[in-house]
Design a protein around this motif. Sequence first.
Motif, PDB file in Angstrom:
ATOM      1  N   THR A   1      -9.541  20.563 -29.507  1.00 32.78           N
ATOM      2  CA  THR A   1      -9.364  19.607 -30.590  1.00 32.78           C
ATOM      3  C   THR A   1      -9.874  18.242 -30.155  1.00 32.78           C
ATOM      4  O   THR A   1      -9.443  17.717 -29.124  1.00 32.78           O
ATOM      5  CB  THR A   1      -7.880  19.487 -30.972  1.00 32.78           C
ATOM      6  OG1 THR A   1      -7.360  20.798 -31.203  1.00 32.78           O
ATOM      7  CG2 THR A   1      -7.696  18.652 -32.209  1.00 32.78           C
ATOM      8  N   SER A   2     -10.788  17.680 -30.928  1.00 28.58           N
ATOM      9  CA  SER A   2     -11.352  16.370 -30.619  1.00 28.58           C
ATOM     10  C   SER A   2     -10.589  15.293 -31.378  1.00 28.58           C
ATOM     11  O   SER A   2     -10.316  15.418 -32.566  1.00 28.58           O
ATOM     12  CB  SER A   2     -12.831  16.337 -31.008  1.00 28.58           C
ATOM     13  OG  SER A   2     -13.387  15.087 -30.703  1.00 28.58           O
ATOM     14  N   ASN A   3     -10.259  14.229 -30.663  1.00 24.01           N
ATOM     15  CA  ASN A   3      -9.582  13.084 -31.257  1.00 24.01           C
ATOM     16  C   ASN A   3     -10.276  11.845 -30.717  1.00 24.01           C
ATOM     17  O   ASN A   3      -9.966  11.384 -29.626  1.00 24.01           O
ATOM     18  CB  ASN A   3      -8.089  13.092 -30.913  1.00 24.01           C
ATOM     19  CG  ASN A   3      -7.332  12.025 -31.663  1.00 24.01           C
ATOM     20  OD1 ASN A   3      -7.882  11.352 -32.526  1.00 24.01           O
ATOM     21  ND2 ASN A   3      -6.064  11.865 -31.314  1.00 24.01           N
ATOM     22  N   GLY A   4     -11.249  11.346 -31.472  1.00 24.14           N
ATOM     23  CA  GLY A   4     -12.055  10.234 -30.970  1.00 24.14           C
ATOM     24  C   GLY A   4     -13.002  10.738 -29.903  1.00 24.14           C
ATOM     25  O   GLY A   4     -13.732  11.693 -30.109  1.00 24.14           O
TER      26      GLY A   4
ATOM     27  N   GLN B   1     -12.639  21.544 -32.838  1.00 22.45           N
ATOM     28  CA  GLN B   1     -12.136  21.113 -34.145  1.00 22.45           C
ATOM     29  C   GLN B   1     -11.990  19.604 -34.206  1.00 22.45           C
ATOM     30  O   GLN B   1     -11.584  18.976 -33.299  1.00 22.45           O
ATOM     31  CB  GLN B   1     -10.775  21.756 -34.420  1.00 22.45           C
ATOM     32  CG  GLN B   1     -10.809  23.253 -34.361  1.00 22.45           C
ATOM     33  CD  GLN B   1     -11.627  23.878 -35.469  1.00 22.45           C
ATOM     34  OE1 GLN B   1     -11.514  23.482 -36.625  1.00 22.45           O
ATOM     35  NE2 GLN B   1     -12.456  24.830 -35.115  1.00 22.45           N
TER      36      GLN B   1
ATOM     37  N   THR C   1     -11.400  15.198 -25.991  1.00 24.87           N
ATOM     38  CA  THR C   1     -11.200  16.559 -26.483  1.00 24.87           C
ATOM     39  C   THR C   1     -10.130  17.218 -25.633  1.00 24.87           C
ATOM     40  O   THR C   1     -10.239  17.244 -24.410  1.00 24.87           O
ATOM     41  CB  THR C   1     -12.499  17.376 -26.414  1.00 24.87           C
ATOM     42  OG1 THR C   1     -13.475  16.733 -27.234  1.00 24.87           O
ATOM     43  CG2 THR C   1     -12.285  18.797 -26.898  1.00 24.87           C
ATOM     44  N   GLU C   2      -9.102  17.736 -26.280  1.00 23.09           N
ATOM     45  CA  GLU C   2      -8.022  18.435 -25.582  1.00 23.09           C
ATOM     46  C   GLU C   2      -8.248  19.936 -25.714  1.00 23.09           C
ATOM     47  O   GLU C   2      -8.493  20.439 -26.801  1.00 23.09           O
ATOM     48  CB  GLU C   2      -6.668  18.063 -26.167  1.00 23.09           C
ATOM     49  CG  GLU C   2      -5.524  18.720 -25.428  1.00 23.09           C
ATOM     50  CD  GLU C   2      -4.168  18.290 -25.959  1.00 23.09           C
ATOM     51  OE1 GLU C   2      -3.672  17.239 -25.522  1.00 23.09           O
ATOM     52  OE2 GLU C   2      -3.635  19.008 -26.823  1.00 23.09           O
TER      53      GLU C   2
ATOM     54  N   SER D   1      -8.104  17.785 -20.713  1.00 16.09           N
ATOM     55  CA  SER D   1      -8.907  17.051 -21.685  1.00 16.09           C
ATOM     56  C   SER D   1     -10.157  16.513 -20.999  1.00 16.09           C
ATOM     57  O   SER D   1     -10.199  16.364 -19.774  1.00 16.09           O
ATOM     58  CB  SER D   1      -8.102  15.933 -22.340  1.00 16.09           C
ATOM     59  OG  SER D   1      -7.513  15.110 -21.380  1.00 16.09           O
TER      60      SER D   1
ATOM     61  N   LYS E   1     -18.003  16.526 -29.379  1.00 18.71           N
ATOM     62  CA  LYS E   1     -17.736  16.144 -30.764  1.00 18.71           C
ATOM     63  C   LYS E   1     -17.361  17.386 -31.568  1.00 18.71           C
ATOM     64  O   LYS E   1     -17.606  18.515 -31.135  1.00 18.71           O
ATOM     65  CB  LYS E   1     -18.936  15.429 -31.374  1.00 18.71           C
ATOM     66  CG  LYS E   1     -20.212  16.226 -31.396  1.00 18.71           C
ATOM     67  CD  LYS E   1     -21.343  15.354 -31.911  1.00 18.71           C
ATOM     68  CE  LYS E   1     -22.626  16.100 -32.031  1.00 18.71           C
ATOM     69  NZ  LYS E   1     -23.285  16.472 -30.815  1.00 18.71           N
ATOM     70  N   LYS E   2     -16.769  17.158 -32.701  1.00 18.39           N
ATOM     71  CA  LYS E   2     -16.355  18.274 -33.553  1.00 18.39           C
ATOM     72  C   LYS E   2     -17.562  19.136 -33.898  1.00 18.39           C
ATOM     73  O   LYS E   2     -18.641  18.625 -34.171  1.00 18.39           O
ATOM     74  CB  LYS E   2     -15.691  17.753 -34.824  1.00 18.39           C
ATOM     75  CG  LYS E   2     -14.352  17.110 -34.564  1.00 18.39           C
ATOM     76  CD  LYS E   2     -13.676  16.642 -35.824  1.00 18.39           C
ATOM     77  CE  LYS E   2     -12.343  15.993 -35.442  1.00 18.39           C
ATOM     78  NZ  LYS E   2     -11.556  15.638 -36.593  1.00 18.39           N
TER      79      LYS E   2
END
Length: 103
Positions: A10-13, A103, A16-17, A74, A79-80
């Motif tokens: 999962t990408s957050n900014g 994601q 990515t975790e 992470s 990127k997503k």
Amino acid sequence: MASTIRVRATSNGDITEVQALIQHPMDSGFVKDAKGETIPPHYIQQLTFEHNGRNIFVADWGTAVSKDPYVKFSFKGAKKGDDLKVGWIDNKGATDTATAKIQ
């Protein structure tokens, strides 16, 4: 055969975790079965996570890792929509790979 690897990324900014659960017996070679016979060693030797053709996480494991290991880490630079490839090889030569979309 169904994959032994379940992975979620999962990408957050810019971070990515990644979370992965791997089904594997991870037998150390020191445990005995119900008959008192030693269960031979059977464990993952190397676990690799790859993004855009480069390794981002490599773990060299031995007999001290528990059954059905869970890995969480992470990293930056994804990127997503990118692919994350996961693979392992064990001491008996067995392998498995899985690919997940970030994601």
